[in-house]
Design an enzyme around this catalytic site. Structure first.
Site, short mmCIF file in Angstrom:
data_model
loop_
_atom_site.label_atom_id
_atom_site.label_comp_id
_atom_site.label_asym_id
_atom_site.label_seq_id
_atom_site.Cartn_x
_atom_site.Cartn_y
_atom_site.Cartn_z
N LEU A 107 78.23 43.21 18.48
CA LEU A 107 76.95 43.51 18.46
C LEU A 107 76.60 44.43 19.40
O LEU A 107 75.23 44.70 19.66
CB LEU A 107 75.93 42.45 18.32
CG LEU A 107 76.19 41.37 17.02
CD1 LEU A 107 75.51 40.00 17.41
CD2 LEU A 107 75.72 42.16 15.92
N ARG A 147 76.95 43.73 22.53
CA ARG A 147 76.17 42.85 23.47
C ARG A 147 74.71 42.59 23.08
O ARG A 147 74.02 42.52 23.87
CB ARG A 147 76.16 43.47 24.77
CG ARG A 147 77.66 43.64 25.41
CD ARG A 147 77.65 44.45 26.82
NE ARG A 147 79.12 44.78 26.93
CZ ARG A 147 80.07 43.84 27.80
NH1 ARG A 147 79.55 42.67 28.01
NH2 ARG A 147 81.22 44.32 28.08
N GLY A 148 74.65 42.62 21.84
CA GLY A 148 73.22 42.51 21.35
C GLY A 148 72.55 43.75 20.86
O GLY A 148 71.43 43.71 20.25
N TYR A 182 83.69 33.32 34.22
CA TYR A 182 82.47 33.47 33.73
C TYR A 182 81.79 32.09 34.33
O TYR A 182 82.02 30.97 33.79
CB TYR A 182 82.77 33.01 32.05
CG TYR A 182 83.18 34.04 31.30
CD1 TYR A 182 82.95 35.50 31.55
CD2 TYR A 182 83.46 33.87 29.97
CE1 TYR A 182 83.85 36.34 30.78
CE2 TYR A 182 84.05 34.88 29.19
CZ TYR A 182 84.26 36.06 29.37
OH TYR A 182 84.63 36.99 28.82
N SER A 224 72.15 44.15 17.14
CA SER A 224 71.76 43.02 16.50
C SER A 224 70.36 42.84 15.70
O SER A 224 70.45 42.10 14.87
CB SER A 224 71.55 41.71 17.55
OG SER A 224 70.79 42.13 18.45
N1 NAP Z 1 87.75 40.68 27.18
C1 NAP Z 1 86.62 41.32 27.56
O1 NAP Z 1 86.58 42.14 28.26
C2 NAP Z 1 85.39 40.66 27.17
C3 NAP Z 1 84.26 41.49 27.61
C4 NAP Z 1 82.93 40.98 27.09
C5 NAP Z 1 82.90 39.65 26.22
N2 NAP Z 1 84.12 39.15 25.75
C6 NAP Z 1 84.22 38.03 25.03
O2 NAP Z 1 83.48 38.34 23.94
C7 NAP Z 1 82.27 37.40 23.50
C8 NAP Z 1 81.23 38.10 22.85
O3 NAP Z 1 80.74 39.29 23.56
P1 NAP Z 1 79.48 39.67 23.74
O4 NAP Z 1 78.39 38.22 23.99
O5 NAP Z 1 79.09 40.75 24.39
O6 NAP Z 1 79.24 40.04 22.01
P2 NAP Z 1 78.16 40.31 21.25
O7 NAP Z 1 78.32 39.35 19.93
O8 NAP Z 1 78.00 41.87 20.72
O9 NAP Z 1 76.68 40.07 21.90
C9 NAP Z 1 76.01 38.70 21.90
C10 NAP Z 1 74.76 38.70 22.16
O10 NAP Z 1 73.93 39.25 21.37
C11 NAP Z 1 72.72 38.83 20.94
N3 NAP Z 1 72.58 38.48 19.88
C12 NAP Z 1 71.63 38.93 19.00
N4 NAP Z 1 71.68 38.35 17.80
C13 NAP Z 1 72.66 37.54 17.87
C14 NAP Z 1 73.50 37.08 16.61
N5 NAP Z 1 73.09 36.79 15.53
N6 NAP Z 1 74.70 36.25 16.91
C15 NAP Z 1 75.04 36.35 18.24
N7 NAP Z 1 74.64 37.10 19.47
C16 NAP Z 1 73.43 37.65 18.92
C17 NAP Z 1 72.93 37.60 21.98
O11 NAP Z 1 71.88 37.67 23.05
P3 NAP Z 1 70.74 36.85 23.56
O12 NAP Z 1 71.22 35.52 23.69
O13 NAP Z 1 70.31 37.51 24.69
O14 NAP Z 1 69.87 37.01 22.34
C18 NAP Z 1 74.28 37.40 22.36
O15 NAP Z 1 74.26 36.80 23.75
C19 NAP Z 1 81.98 36.91 24.83
O16 NAP Z 1 81.34 35.64 24.93
C20 NAP Z 1 83.44 36.77 25.54
O17 NAP Z 1 84.04 35.65 25.31
C21 NAP Z 1 85.23 39.73 26.38
#
Ligand code: NAP
Length: 334
Positions: free
Chosen positions: A206, A208-209, A56, A212
């Site tokens: 979410l 990836r948002g 990352y 959301s």
């Molecule tokens: N193992 C794997 O293959 C893998 C793959 C992907 C992720 N991950 C891990 O999982 C974590 C979460 O994944 P993700 O970021 O895709 O998940 P997510 O929680 O589905 O999406 C997060 C994004 O959603 C938006 N968002 C809107 N409202 C929100 C709220 N109330 N709270 C949090 N986010 C909100 C934000 O985008 P904006 O900031 O643009 O508003 C944020 O960056 C990553 O940080 C990583 O550590 C693992």
């Protein structure tokens, strides 16, 4: 904050983890001061599980977490670190390497960047098709015995790989995508985790948002935001996926919650063995997400949500075709 044990072999972790990926450019530029403030705010309310990957921001994310932990009690957090994804200096994804010697090298560098002398949960980001999972897990197990790693996790693997890995060393959790519109794990992977005593850290709760409540059809033009390449965010698909959000919006309004809170609470309601990772990079999003902790969905709520959103409601795959091909979890029988 509530705490759950992560799998039968794992540590006690906070009921929600903080996923730090978006703080290092994966969803477009992030603000360093706000990222640090978000990390500190999460730690201050009792979040103990921090998820990162050495790829990352090519080490950026680990150094950021290292900075956030300076002066804090290291024993009070659980660091979950992925390795194995290869990137070039321009950030391109150029393969995967989880050979035993790569495991030990990557671990040595991660310990330095994080500024710690052990990692709580260490996991290959993807199954390396060139390396038997037994070899990769065996190498991490060597590092457990040497004291550099506490627990072993996996990411995006299927049931057969879970069984093979668990035969070598206890696996504390599988990190995998799970949300109202990504429910593939329910068929075989989640039952296998449960049979083997392996917990789940659920990412993209979410989508990836996308679900959301804050995403618009206009999408994103932020440089480096990988969501611009994701099938579910493409024109034609995004409109259909945002219709799911409208169904959730009505349910959320009836519960006095936000769409994001309902979506996160739905994942949390699927079992105490499932820890949602919150992907927030700002305090505002973090606090919204944490609001889901106080939201207990009743069986009636869950039934209403699942009637409104079919299991296969998503338009588009989770990843572009080339990346889907790397997912052991998506193989038939996975
Ligand atoms: N193992 C794997 O293959 C893998 C793959 C992907 C992720 N991950 C891990 O999982 C974590 C979460 O994944 P993700 O970021 O895709 O998940 P997510 O929680 O589905 O999406 C997060 C994004 O959603 C938006 N968002 C809107 N409202 C929100 C709220 N109330 N709270 C949090 N986010 C909100 C934000 O985008 P904006 O900031 O643009 O508003 C944020 O960056 C990553 O940080 C990583 O550590 C693992």
């Amino acid at each position: 904050m509530q705490f759950h044990q992560l799998g039968t072999a794992g540590p006690q972790v906070s009921a929600f983890g903080l996923g730090c990926m978006a703080m290092s450019g994966m969803y477009g530029p992030a603000d360093r001061a706000e990222s640090l403030a978000t990390l500190w705010a999460a730690l201050d309310v009792g979040v103990t599980l921090l998820d990162t990957g050495d790829f990352y921001g090519m080490g950026h994310n680990e150094m950021l977490i290292g900075a956030a932990l300076a002066g804090r009690q290291r024993e009070r957090v659980q660091l979950s670190v992925k390795f194995g994804a290869l990137r070039d200096p321009a950030g391109a994804w150029i393969g995967i390497d989880t050979r035993p010697q790569a495991v030990k090298t990557a671990l040595a560098y991660s310990l330095q960047r994080l500024g710690v002398d052990y990692i709580d949960i260490y996991r290959p980001a993807r199954l390396d098709p060139q390396v038997p999972i037994e070899d990769t897990v065996g190498a991490i197990a060597d590092m457990v015995r040497a004291g550099y790693v506490r627990h072993i996790g996996l990411s995006e693997v299927g049931a057969d790989t879970l069984r093979r890995a668990a035969a070598v060393h206890p696996i504390c959790d599988l990190q995998i995508e799970y949300s109202l519109i990504s429910r593939g794990i329910e068929a075989q992977i989640l039952p296998t985790c449960r049979a083997l005593g392996i917990g789940v850290t659920a990412y993209a709760v979410l989508s990836r948002g996308l679900i959301s409540g804050h995403w618009g059809a206009a999408g994103t033009n932020r440089p480096g935001d990988i969501r611009a390449l994701m099938p579910r965010f493409q024109p034609g698909n995004v409109e259909r996926n945002l219709a799911v959000v409208e169904a959730l919006r009505a349910i959320a309004a009836a519960r006095g919650a936000s769409v994001a809170q309902i979506a996160i609470a739905w994942v949390a309601a699927q079992g105490a063995d499932i820890i949602p990772l919150i992907g927030a990079r700002t305090r505002e999003r973090l606090h919204e997400a944490l609001g889901a902790l106080a939201l207990t969905l009743t069986p009636d709520d869950l039934a209403v949500i699942e009637r409104a959103i079919a299991k296969d409601a998503a338009a588009g795959d989770r990843y572009p075709a080339a990346l889907m091909a790397h997912l052991d979890s998506e193989r038939v029988g996975g």
